[in-house]
Design an enzyme around this catalytic site. Structure first.
Site, PDB file in Angstrom:
ATOM      1  CE  LYS A   1       9.996  -2.741  24.149  1.00  0.00           C
ATOM      2  NZ  LYS A   1       9.423  -1.583  23.461  1.00  0.00           N
TER       3      LYS A   1
ATOM      4  CG  ASP B   1      10.693   1.179  20.835  1.00  0.00           C
ATOM      5  OD1 ASP B   1      10.637   0.613  19.725  1.00  0.00           O
ATOM      6  OD2 ASP B   1      10.441   0.599  21.909  1.00  0.00           O
TER       7      ASP B   1
HETATM    8  N1  LIG Z   1       4.614   1.354  16.136  1.00  0.00           N
HETATM    9  C1  LIG Z   1       5.439   0.779  16.972  1.00  0.00           C
HETATM   10  O1  LIG Z   1       6.560   0.398  16.614  1.00  0.00           O
HETATM   11  C2  LIG Z   1       5.048   0.609  18.409  1.00  0.00           C
HETATM   12  C3  LIG Z   1       6.018   0.317  19.382  1.00  0.00           C
HETATM   13  C4  LIG Z   1       5.612   0.169  20.711  1.00  0.00           C
HETATM   14  C5  LIG Z   1       4.263   0.316  21.043  1.00  0.00           C
HETATM   15  N2  LIG Z   1       3.361   0.599  20.069  1.00  0.00           N
HETATM   16  C6  LIG Z   1       1.929   0.795  20.413  1.00  0.00           C
HETATM   17  O2  LIG Z   1       1.828   1.764  21.431  1.00  0.00           O
HETATM   18  C7  LIG Z   1       0.755   1.458  22.311  1.00  0.00           C
HETATM   19  C8  LIG Z   1       1.226   1.492  23.764  1.00  0.00           C
HETATM   20  O3  LIG Z   1       2.190   0.491  24.004  1.00  0.00           O
HETATM   21  P1  LIG Z   1       3.058   0.454  25.345  1.00  0.00           P
HETATM   22  O4  LIG Z   1       4.068  -0.610  25.158  1.00  0.00           O
HETATM   23  O5  LIG Z   1       3.511   1.806  25.725  1.00  0.00           O
HETATM   24  O6  LIG Z   1       1.952  -0.043  26.416  1.00  0.00           O
HETATM   25  P2  LIG Z   1       1.947   0.161  27.997  1.00  0.00           P
HETATM   26  O7  LIG Z   1       3.343   0.288  28.507  1.00  0.00           O
HETATM   27  O8  LIG Z   1       1.082  -0.921  28.523  1.00  0.00           O
HETATM   28  O9  LIG Z   1       1.208   1.588  28.239  1.00  0.00           O
HETATM   29  C9  LIG Z   1      -0.132   1.769  27.911  1.00  0.00           C
HETATM   30  C10 LIG Z   1      -0.537   3.216  28.154  1.00  0.00           C
HETATM   31  O10 LIG Z   1      -1.825   3.381  27.595  1.00  0.00           O
HETATM   32  C11 LIG Z   1      -2.746   3.810  28.607  1.00  0.00           C
HETATM   33  N3  LIG Z   1      -4.016   3.119  28.405  1.00  0.00           N
HETATM   34  C12 LIG Z   1      -4.214   1.784  28.254  1.00  0.00           C
HETATM   35  N4  LIG Z   1      -5.511   1.534  28.064  1.00  0.00           N
HETATM   36  C13 LIG Z   1      -6.163   2.722  28.111  1.00  0.00           C
HETATM   37  C14 LIG Z   1      -7.522   3.102  27.992  1.00  0.00           C
HETATM   38  N5  LIG Z   1      -8.490   2.216  27.767  1.00  0.00           N
HETATM   39  N6  LIG Z   1      -7.814   4.415  28.097  1.00  0.00           N
HETATM   40  C15 LIG Z   1      -6.864   5.336  28.317  1.00  0.00           C
HETATM   41  N7  LIG Z   1      -5.551   5.031  28.443  1.00  0.00           N
HETATM   42  C16 LIG Z   1      -5.209   3.734  28.333  1.00  0.00           C
HETATM   43  C17 LIG Z   1      -2.117   3.441  29.925  1.00  0.00           C
HETATM   44  O11 LIG Z   1      -2.598   4.368  30.893  1.00  0.00           O
HETATM   45  P3  LIG Z   1      -2.526   4.091  32.479  1.00  0.00           P
HETATM   46  O12 LIG Z   1      -1.171   4.537  32.911  1.00  0.00           O
HETATM   47  O13 LIG Z   1      -3.620   4.930  33.027  1.00  0.00           O
HETATM   48  O14 LIG Z   1      -2.754   2.615  32.659  1.00  0.00           O
HETATM   49  C18 LIG Z   1      -0.624   3.608  29.607  1.00  0.00           C
HETATM   50  O15 LIG Z   1      -0.209   4.936  29.737  1.00  0.00           O
HETATM   51  C19 LIG Z   1       0.217   0.094  21.856  1.00  0.00           C
HETATM   52  O16 LIG Z   1      -0.924   0.304  21.082  1.00  0.00           O
HETATM   53  C20 LIG Z   1       1.323  -0.466  21.007  1.00  0.00           C
HETATM   54  O17 LIG Z   1       0.840  -1.294  19.966  1.00  0.00           O
HETATM   55  C21 LIG Z   1       3.722   0.749  18.769  1.00  0.00           C
END
Ligand SMILES: NC(=O)c1ccc[n+]([C@@H]2O[C@H](COP(=O)([O-])OP(=O)(O)OC[C@H]3O[C@@H](n4cnc5c(N)ncnc54)[C@H](OP(=O)(O)O)[C@@H]3O)[C@@H](O)[C@H]2O)c1
Length: 283
Positions: free
Chosen positions: A70, A106
């Site tokens: 992205k 998004d």
């Molecule tokens: N509905 C939709 O259309 C849509 C679109 C995009 C994403 N999503 C969902 O949104 C979520 C995040 O996606 P993303 O793309 O933003 O991922 P990402 O860029 O990898 O970010 C993950 C975030 O979650 C935190 N995290 C990960 N594991 C954790 C844990 N065990 N405990 C506490 N914090 C944790 C990380 O914290 P740190 O900074 O401390 O590592 C980081 O801030 C996913 O579940 C994804 O499926 C949904």
């Protein structure tokens, strides 16, 4: 029917095989009788640099972009719209007249899903967003435009950096955009949003990021996760009598906005939703 006039839209990611976007978009194209097809392309990071030139050469109409491309894809585009620039990431591309333009749907997708569920505009609310990754960034930039927000993240430094960036770019105060660790104080919070993968399949039986005791019945709790549709966090929300919203709406609306960018037509939201629900039930 796929024929010599069929237009191609692609998903760029790595991996891509679990994406629901091909199912959702192909159902919507069929429903509107549009001669398009949507395919997922698993693109290795070292090959991303070839994609846009190749797509221009082949007349591909557009793309969705997902993890991990992205941000990296931005350097190969001719233009980036204001919203995507603000968020610092692109999830949708349209190629027209040999020009590739990047968008990010998004944040607006999340807002549309939230507003549809609660039946009114989301403004002047106190919102806490857990996470500071890609999804949190998009949602935080969008909702901070007309609400007070707190970014709560496991790595507090990342929450601080994001809060500072939002304040600077949107001209907000320290009161309007705050940050914290995961143990944030929820006094006065109207809306909780989970933008972390906590509770996502297959790790569905984990400790929720917020417990029912910390919620109340006038709260809205949105989890961006859509697999499962009811996460541990949403179970807690239901226990507290709060409004629980899953990530399906965001997925559909970010896709619907992209669909309109590519085709200049509005898709049927119900068709997109049913395509995903049928797919989830079949799995
Ligand atoms: N509905 C939709 O259309 C849509 C679109 C995009 C994403 N999503 C969902 O949104 C979520 C995040 O996606 P993303 O793309 O933003 O991922 P990402 O860029 O990898 O970010 C993950 C975030 O979650 C935190 N995290 C990960 N594991 C954790 C844990 N065990 N405990 C506490 N914090 C944790 C990380 O914290 P740190 O900074 O401390 O590592 C980081 O801030 C996913 O579940 C994804 O499926 C949904």
């Amino acid at each position: 029917m796929i024929n010599a006039k069929t237009k191609l839209i692609g998903l760029l990611g790595h991996p891509v095989e679990h994406s629901f976007s091909p199912i959702m978009h192909n159902a919507a194209f069929r429903d509107k009788n549009l001669n398009y097809v949507y395919l997922a392309f698993d693109v290795l990071p070292e090959n991303l640099k070839y994609v846009i030139d190749g797509a221009k050469a082949m007349g591909i109409v557009g793309f969705n972009v997902t993890i991990p491309h992205k941000i990296e894809i931005m350097k190969y585009l001719d233009e980036i719209d204001e919203n995507a620039k603000l968020i610092g990431a692109v999830n949708t591309i349209k190629i027209e007249n040999n020009k590739a333009v990047g968008y990010n749907t998004d944040g607006l997708g999340a807002r549309m899903a939230l507003e549809e569920e609660i039946g009114k505009k989301v403004e002047n609310k106190n919102i806490i967003i857990y996470g500071a990754g890609g999804a949190a960034r998009a949602v935080a930039f969008e909702l901070a435009k007309n609400n007070n927000i707190i970014i709560a993240n496991r790595t507090v430094e990342k929450a601080k950096n994001l809060a500072e960036e939002i304040r600077e770019k949107l001209n907000k105060t320290e009161e309007e955009v705050k940050y914290s660790g995961l143990d944030a104080n929820l006094d006065g919070i109207d809306i909780i949003i989970n933008a972390t993968p906590i509770g996502m399949y297959p790790n569905v039986d984990v400790k929720p990021i917020v417990k029912a005791e910390q919620m109340h019945k006038d709260m809205v709790v949105m989890d961006l996760i859509y697999n499962p549709l009811e996460t541990v966090l949403l179970k807690e929300a239901k226990k507290a009598g709060a409004k629980a919203i899953n990530g399906l709406g965001m997925l559909i609306y970010q896709g619907a906005i992209a669909f309109e960018i590519w085709t200049n037509e509005k898709p049927n939201i119900e068709v997109m939703k049913n395509a995903i629900i049928n797919h989830l039930n079949l799995k």
